[in-house]
Scaffold this motif. Structure first.
Motif, PDB file in Angstrom:
ATOM      1  N   ARG A  10     -11.073  18.765  23.991  1.00  0.00           N
ATOM      2  CA  ARG A  10     -12.490  18.591  24.289  1.00  0.00           C
ATOM      3  C   ARG A  10     -12.952  17.318  23.599  1.00  0.00           C
ATOM      4  O   ARG A  10     -12.871  17.177  22.396  1.00  0.00           O
ATOM      5  CB  ARG A  10     -13.311  19.789  23.801  1.00  0.00           C
ATOM      6  CG  ARG A  10     -14.798  19.638  24.135  1.00  0.00           C
ATOM      7  CD  ARG A  10     -15.581  20.871  23.781  1.00  0.00           C
ATOM      8  NE  ARG A  10     -15.147  22.029  24.550  1.00  0.00           N
ATOM      9  CZ  ARG A  10     -15.515  22.290  25.814  1.00  0.00           C
ATOM     10  NH1 ARG A  10     -16.339  21.473  26.435  1.00  0.00           N
ATOM     11  NH2 ARG A  10     -15.083  23.361  26.438  1.00  0.00           N
ATOM     12  N   CYS A  11     -13.451  16.395  24.398  1.00  0.00           N
ATOM     13  CA  CYS A  11     -13.883  15.099  23.884  1.00  0.00           C
ATOM     14  C   CYS A  11     -15.217  15.238  23.163  1.00  0.00           C
ATOM     15  O   CYS A  11     -16.146  15.858  23.667  1.00  0.00           O
ATOM     16  CB  CYS A  11     -14.017  14.121  25.055  1.00  0.00           C
ATOM     17  SG  CYS A  11     -14.675  12.524  24.587  1.00  0.00           S
ATOM     18  N   GLU A  12     -15.304  14.645  21.991  1.00  0.00           N
ATOM     19  CA  GLU A  12     -16.555  14.752  21.230  1.00  0.00           C
ATOM     20  C   GLU A  12     -17.634  13.842  21.825  1.00  0.00           C
ATOM     21  O   GLU A  12     -18.805  14.002  21.541  1.00  0.00           O
ATOM     22  CB  GLU A  12     -16.325  14.372  19.771  1.00  0.00           C
ATOM     23  CG  GLU A  12     -15.961  12.908  19.596  1.00  0.00           C
ATOM     24  CD  GLU A  12     -16.116  12.443  18.158  1.00  0.00           C
ATOM     25  OE1 GLU A  12     -16.382  13.288  17.292  1.00  0.00           O
ATOM     26  OE2 GLU A  12     -15.998  11.237  17.935  1.00  0.00           O
ATOM     27  N   SER A  13     -17.226  12.901  22.673  1.00  0.00           N
ATOM     28  CA  SER A  13     -18.192  11.970  23.241  1.00  0.00           C
ATOM     29  C   SER A  13     -18.792  12.505  24.537  1.00  0.00           C
ATOM     30  O   SER A  13     -20.002  12.603  24.681  1.00  0.00           O
ATOM     31  CB  SER A  13     -17.515  10.623  23.489  1.00  0.00           C
ATOM     32  OG  SER A  13     -18.411   9.729  24.093  1.00  0.00           O
ATOM     33  N   CYS A  14     -17.941  12.871  25.520  1.00  0.00           N
ATOM     34  CA  CYS A  14     -18.464  13.317  26.817  1.00  0.00           C
ATOM     35  C   CYS A  14     -18.511  14.844  26.908  1.00  0.00           C
ATOM     36  O   CYS A  14     -19.108  15.385  27.837  1.00  0.00           O
ATOM     37  CB  CYS A  14     -17.627  12.749  27.964  1.00  0.00           C
ATOM     38  SG  CYS A  14     -15.922  13.329  28.014  1.00  0.00           S
ATOM     39  N   GLY A  15     -17.891  15.536  25.959  1.00  0.00           N
ATOM     40  CA  GLY A  15     -17.977  16.987  25.938  1.00  0.00           C
ATOM     41  C   GLY A  15     -17.066  17.686  26.938  1.00  0.00           C
ATOM     42  O   GLY A  15     -17.054  18.912  27.021  1.00  0.00           O
ATOM     43  N   ARG A  33      -7.445   8.489  23.041  1.00  0.00           N
ATOM     44  CA  ARG A  33      -8.372   7.969  24.051  1.00  0.00           C
ATOM     45  C   ARG A  33      -8.602   9.041  25.102  1.00  0.00           C
ATOM     46  O   ARG A  33      -7.668   9.618  25.648  1.00  0.00           O
ATOM     47  CB  ARG A  33      -7.817   6.712  24.705  1.00  0.00           C
ATOM     48  CG  ARG A  33      -8.840   5.995  25.572  1.00  0.00           C
ATOM     49  CD  ARG A  33      -8.274   4.706  26.136  1.00  0.00           C
ATOM     50  NE  ARG A  33      -7.152   4.956  27.016  1.00  0.00           N
ATOM     51  CZ  ARG A  33      -7.297   5.331  28.295  1.00  0.00           C
ATOM     52  NH1 ARG A  33      -8.484   5.466  28.827  1.00  0.00           N
ATOM     53  NH2 ARG A  33      -6.240   5.553  29.037  1.00  0.00           N
ATOM     54  N   CYS A  34      -9.882   9.280  25.402  1.00  0.00           N
ATOM     55  CA  CYS A  34     -10.283  10.263  26.408  1.00  0.00           C
ATOM     56  C   CYS A  34     -10.106   9.644  27.797  1.00  0.00           C
ATOM     57  O   CYS A  34     -10.604   8.555  28.070  1.00  0.00           O
ATOM     58  CB  CYS A  34     -11.741  10.651  26.177  1.00  0.00           C
ATOM     59  SG  CYS A  34     -12.423  11.676  27.484  1.00  0.00           S
ATOM     60  N   SER A  35      -9.382  10.353  28.688  1.00  0.00           N
ATOM     61  CA  SER A  35      -9.169   9.809  30.026  1.00  0.00           C
ATOM     62  C   SER A  35     -10.408   9.979  30.899  1.00  0.00           C
ATOM     63  O   SER A  35     -10.514   9.372  31.955  1.00  0.00           O
ATOM     64  CB  SER A  35      -7.970  10.498  30.692  1.00  0.00           C
ATOM     65  OG  SER A  35      -8.270  11.864  30.917  1.00  0.00           O
ATOM     66  N   ASN A  36     -11.347  10.804  30.464  1.00  0.00           N
ATOM     67  CA  ASN A  36     -12.559  11.025  31.253  1.00  0.00           C
ATOM     68  C   ASN A  36     -13.603   9.931  31.016  1.00  0.00           C
ATOM     69  O   ASN A  36     -14.090   9.320  31.963  1.00  0.00           O
ATOM     70  CB  ASN A  36     -13.151  12.399  30.917  1.00  0.00           C
ATOM     71  CG  ASN A  36     -14.321  12.742  31.809  1.00  0.00           C
ATOM     72  OD1 ASN A  36     -14.220  12.668  33.035  1.00  0.00           O
ATOM     73  ND2 ASN A  36     -15.433  13.099  31.211  1.00  0.00           N
ATOM     74  N   CYS A  37     -13.908   9.655  29.753  1.00  0.00           N
ATOM     75  CA  CYS A  37     -14.963   8.673  29.466  1.00  0.00           C
ATOM     76  C   CYS A  37     -14.425   7.435  28.747  1.00  0.00           C
ATOM     77  O   CYS A  37     -15.149   6.470  28.553  1.00  0.00           O
ATOM     78  CB  CYS A  37     -16.071   9.318  28.627  1.00  0.00           C
ATOM     79  SG  CYS A  37     -15.577   9.658  26.924  1.00  0.00           S
ATOM     80  N   GLY A  38     -13.155   7.476  28.352  1.00  0.00           N
ATOM     81  CA  GLY A  38     -12.587   6.299  27.697  1.00  0.00           C
ATOM     82  C   GLY A  38     -12.881   6.230  26.209  1.00  0.00           C
ATOM     83  O   GLY A  38     -12.509   5.263  25.546  1.00  0.00           O
ATOM     84  N   HIS A  39     -13.537   7.266  25.671  1.00  0.00           N
ATOM     85  CA  HIS A  39     -13.845   7.288  24.238  1.00  0.00           C
ATOM     86  C   HIS A  39     -12.562   7.106  23.438  1.00  0.00           C
ATOM     87  O   HIS A  39     -11.587   7.830  23.637  1.00  0.00           O
ATOM     88  CB  HIS A  39     -14.519   8.615  23.888  1.00  0.00           C
ATOM     89  CG  HIS A  39     -14.971   8.694  22.458  1.00  0.00           C
ATOM     90  ND1 HIS A  39     -15.826   7.784  21.903  1.00  0.00           N
ATOM     91  CD2 HIS A  39     -14.677   9.590  21.481  1.00  0.00           C
ATOM     92  CE1 HIS A  39     -16.051   8.108  20.637  1.00  0.00           C
ATOM     93  NE2 HIS A  39     -15.368   9.195  20.359  1.00  0.00           N
ATOM     94  N   HIS A  40     -12.587   6.151  22.528  1.00  0.00           N
ATOM     95  CA  HIS A  40     -11.369   5.749  21.821  1.00  0.00           C
ATOM     96  C   HIS A  40     -11.590   5.903  20.328  1.00  0.00           C
ATOM     97  O   HIS A  40     -12.632   5.505  19.805  1.00  0.00           O
ATOM     98  CB  HIS A  40     -11.072   4.279  22.177  1.00  0.00           C
ATOM     99  CG  HIS A  40      -9.828   3.757  21.565  1.00  0.00           C
ATOM    100  ND1 HIS A  40      -9.820   2.907  20.499  1.00  0.00           N
ATOM    101  CD2 HIS A  40      -8.527   3.963  21.890  1.00  0.00           C
ATOM    102  CE1 HIS A  40      -8.560   2.610  20.186  1.00  0.00           C
ATOM    103  NE2 HIS A  40      -7.759   3.230  21.006  1.00  0.00           N
TER     104      HIS A  40
HETATM  105 ZN    ZN Z   1     -14.674  11.744  26.829  1.00  0.00          ZN
END
Ligand code: ZN
Length: 102
Positions: A10-15, A33-40
């Motif tokens: 679970r990405c802390e940026s996009c949830g 790196r999140c593949s959904n929002c790119g949060h790195h």
């Molecule tokens: Zn994300």
């Protein structure tokens, strides 16, 4: 040498629960790196390691299948990344990882 693993987190940026790319330099986790929002996230900043990376650690301890599959693909490479001469032990690997995050 850089190695890449993937895990659903679970990405802390996009949830969202999305595939995350986990980059290793040797056996050190270097970034995610999140593949959904790119949060790195660069794990050089050990003090900023988010809760979900700790969650990742727990998931992989409870579900070592990915690591074991990798060990099956490249047993020598995998074993070289582990301390000592013991056979591949994901739990031991992640204990090491936890030490690194302190
Ligand atoms: Zn994300």
């Amino acid at each position: 040498m850089t190695d890449v693993e993937h895990a659903d987190l679970r990405c802390e940026s996009c949830g969202e629960v999305a595939d995350h790319e986990l980059r290793y330099a040797g056996r050190l986790l270097e970034s995610t790196r999140c593949s959904n929002c790119g949060h790195h996230i660069l794990l050089d900043q050990r003090s900023l390691v988010p809760a979900y990376v700790r969650d990742l650690e727990q998931r992989l301890v409870s579900k070592p299948g990915r690591m074991l599959r990798r060990a099956a693909r490249d047993p020598l490479g995998y074993a070289r990344q582990l301390p000592g001469r013991d056979p591949p032990q994901p739990a031991k690997f992640w204990r090491e990882f936890r030490e690194l995050l302190r």
